[in-house]
Design an enzyme around this catalytic site. Sequence first.
Site, mmCIF file in Angstrom:
data_model
loop_
_atom_site.group_PDB
_atom_site.id
_atom_site.type_symbol
_atom_site.label_atom_id
_atom_site.label_comp_id
_atom_site.label_asym_id
_atom_site.label_seq_id
_atom_site.Cartn_x
_atom_site.Cartn_y
_atom_site.Cartn_z
ATOM 1 N N ARG A 125 65.367 49.304 55.077
ATOM 2 C CA ARG A 125 63.953 49.145 55.421
ATOM 3 C C ARG A 125 63.387 47.812 54.947
ATOM 4 O O ARG A 125 62.339 47.393 55.394
ATOM 5 C CB ARG A 125 63.139 50.293 54.815
ATOM 6 C CG ARG A 125 63.513 51.634 55.402
ATOM 7 C CD ARG A 125 62.658 52.724 54.825
ATOM 8 N NE ARG A 125 61.389 52.863 55.511
ATOM 9 C CZ ARG A 125 60.263 53.268 54.920
ATOM 10 N NH1 ARG A 125 60.261 53.545 53.645
ATOM 11 N NH2 ARG A 125 59.160 53.397 55.610
ATOM 12 N N ARG A 180 62.730 44.237 57.179
ATOM 13 C CA ARG A 180 61.476 43.751 57.760
ATOM 14 C C ARG A 180 61.113 42.435 57.078
ATOM 15 O O ARG A 180 61.357 42.276 55.878
ATOM 16 C CB ARG A 180 60.363 44.781 57.504
ATOM 17 C CG ARG A 180 60.571 46.068 58.260
ATOM 18 C CD ARG A 180 59.619 47.133 57.782
ATOM 19 N NE ARG A 180 59.905 47.507 56.386
ATOM 20 C CZ ARG A 180 59.160 48.318 55.677
ATOM 21 N NH1 ARG A 180 58.074 48.815 56.177
ATOM 22 N NH2 ARG A 180 59.498 48.622 54.444
ATOM 23 N N CYS A 216 36.359 44.420 21.174
ATOM 24 C CA CYS A 216 36.262 43.126 20.488
ATOM 25 C C CYS A 216 35.752 43.313 19.048
ATOM 26 O O CYS A 216 35.000 44.249 18.759
ATOM 27 C CB CYS A 216 35.334 42.190 21.262
ATOM 28 S SG CYS A 216 36.170 41.245 22.560
ATOM 29 N N ASN A 250 48.525 50.883 29.254
ATOM 30 C CA ASN A 250 48.117 50.721 30.650
ATOM 31 C C ASN A 250 47.529 49.331 30.768
ATOM 32 O O ASN A 250 46.625 48.976 30.015
ATOM 33 C CB ASN A 250 47.040 51.740 31.048
ATOM 34 C CG ASN A 250 47.539 53.162 30.977
ATOM 35 O OD1 ASN A 250 48.678 53.436 31.337
ATOM 36 N ND2 ASN A 250 46.697 54.059 30.513
ATOM 37 N N GLY A 256 44.541 52.266 35.751
ATOM 38 C CA GLY A 256 43.589 53.130 35.064
ATOM 39 C C GLY A 256 43.126 52.571 33.735
ATOM 40 O O GLY A 256 42.510 53.281 32.935
ATOM 41 N N HIS A 270 40.771 43.904 27.300
ATOM 42 C CA HIS A 270 41.166 43.542 25.926
ATOM 43 C C HIS A 270 42.595 44.050 25.655
ATOM 44 O O HIS A 270 42.901 45.196 25.952
ATOM 45 C CB HIS A 270 40.179 44.180 24.944
ATOM 46 C CG HIS A 270 40.222 43.539 23.597
ATOM 47 N ND1 HIS A 270 39.221 42.753 23.107
ATOM 48 C CD2 HIS A 270 41.178 43.562 22.642
ATOM 49 C CE1 HIS A 270 39.546 42.314 21.911
ATOM 50 N NE2 HIS A 270 40.727 42.799 21.602
ATOM 51 N N HIS A 308 45.421 45.930 24.405
ATOM 52 C CA HIS A 308 45.489 47.119 23.550
ATOM 53 C C HIS A 308 46.463 48.131 24.133
ATOM 54 O O HIS A 308 46.860 48.027 25.287
ATOM 55 C CB HIS A 308 44.109 47.776 23.438
ATOM 56 C CG HIS A 308 43.637 48.407 24.715
ATOM 57 N ND1 HIS A 308 43.114 47.683 25.753
ATOM 58 C CD2 HIS A 308 43.633 49.701 25.129
ATOM 59 C CE1 HIS A 308 42.784 48.485 26.750
ATOM 60 N NE2 HIS A 308 43.103 49.731 26.404
ATOM 61 N N GLU A 365 64.760 63.607 28.881
ATOM 62 C CA GLU A 365 65.656 62.573 28.340
ATOM 63 C C GLU A 365 66.397 63.072 27.102
ATOM 64 O O GLU A 365 67.553 62.723 26.874
ATOM 65 C CB GLU A 365 64.866 61.302 27.996
ATOM 66 C CG GLU A 365 64.352 60.588 29.240
ATOM 67 C CD GLU A 365 63.922 59.155 28.958
ATOM 68 O OE1 GLU A 365 64.006 58.709 27.785
ATOM 69 O OE2 GLU A 365 63.511 58.479 29.912
ATOM 70 N N HIS A 398 64.049 53.279 23.627
ATOM 71 C CA HIS A 398 63.938 52.297 24.716
ATOM 72 C C HIS A 398 62.509 52.289 25.221
ATOM 73 O O HIS A 398 61.707 53.143 24.842
ATOM 74 C CB HIS A 398 64.908 52.650 25.850
ATOM 75 C CG HIS A 398 64.737 54.044 26.375
ATOM 76 N ND1 HIS A 398 65.329 55.140 25.791
ATOM 77 C CD2 HIS A 398 63.999 54.529 27.397
ATOM 78 C CE1 HIS A 398 64.995 56.234 26.449
ATOM 79 N NE2 HIS A 398 64.177 55.896 27.423
ATOM 80 N N LYS A 448 54.344 49.757 47.060
ATOM 81 C CA LYS A 448 54.848 51.118 46.885
ATOM 82 C C LYS A 448 53.757 52.088 46.463
ATOM 83 O O LYS A 448 53.062 51.855 45.481
ATOM 84 C CB LYS A 448 55.964 51.118 45.821
ATOM 85 C CG LYS A 448 56.689 52.438 45.696
ATOM 86 C CD LYS A 448 57.414 52.786 46.971
ATOM 87 C CE LYS A 448 57.830 54.243 46.988
ATOM 88 N NZ LYS A 448 58.268 54.650 48.329
#
Length: 338
Positions: free
Chosen positions: A26, A29, A53, A153, A159, A164, A166, A182, A296, A311
């Site tokens: 695919r 393309r 801050c 994140n 989200g 800042h 963190h 796992e 890990h 995706k």
Amino acid sequence: MFDWKQDPHRRLNPLTGEWVLVSPHRTQRPWQGQVEETDHTAQPEYDPSCYLCPGNERAGGARNPRYTSTFVFDNDFAALRPDTPPDRFDEEGLLVAQGEPGICRVVCFSPKHDLTIAHMEPGDLRHVVDTWAGQYRELGARESIRYVQIFENRGAMMGCSNAHPHCQIWCNSHLPNEVAKEQAAQLAWREARARCLICDYAALEAGRRERLVDENASWMAVVPFWAVWPFETMVMPRRHIGAIDGLDDAERNGLADILKRLTARYDRLFAVPFPYSMGFHQSPTDGETHPEWHMHLHFHPPLLRSATVRKFLVGYELLATPQRDLTPEAAAERLRAV
Ligand code: H2U
Ligand code: ZN
């Protein structure tokens, strides 16, 4: 034998026992080079309206100290609380629930609002690594805490509420789902072969090199053979170490180095700053020894530059199996090239 550069096939994730569908044909393309909308707004070094801050008031009413390196505080809107009763509820095995004591913290990497891991000084990043190790040990030592999840994140589309630099730490009294999978896989590997799954995998990737993105004396970053996100990576110490507090001095510097290199590669290949969620998987803090565990990190970056290979985990992924077009080998090649 099928050709895994051409033919649809599925790949096994030995860490979770789950399969991912790979559809390399695919990607034939054409690459249209369409740039995704990412936030390029230049950030100030200090933002008077930022709740992270130094010296500023947080949404919960507390005021941050005028911190000068890393700064850790209890999350004002914590998803888990230490005083929760651990009672269990079970109605005919169908309505099963359990109180989950825990604790959530926020770690500011730097007082400077406009930094990212890619732009931090190695010495300052080393301080972040030491803070992670200290938090893992301190929180993990608590009776009710059996798992310490450190994660970041980055970017609004993941989200993240604030630019800042963190991360967050959520501590549970039970193993989260991904960690439980796992753990079971690493334990089964050890019982079957008397070796470590990730030691074996790291040795294999160090030899093959086609999925290797970057490395230093103590760490490797690879696009795992079974990656779901197009540019997903996994960062592993070469030595068999269960958790971050077991890293020696050189390995701590090595972790700071590989994180800086890897995030710089993401930023160069895509947009600045590139959005992702990343986090550690490591030994539970349940008082048992866990020789099966090899710590890990996973990086899950959702966004690609081209709309044609962007995706989403949607219909098929939500209802059936994760699927990808670009092969992990092709993704690693692109990350290596920048
Ligand atoms: P994100 O980076 O994923 O948006 O998380 C920031 C965390 O900071 C979030 O969990 C917490 C939120 O609860 N927070 C505080 O603890 N105090 C505040 O004043 C605002 C945000
Ligand atoms: Zn800030």
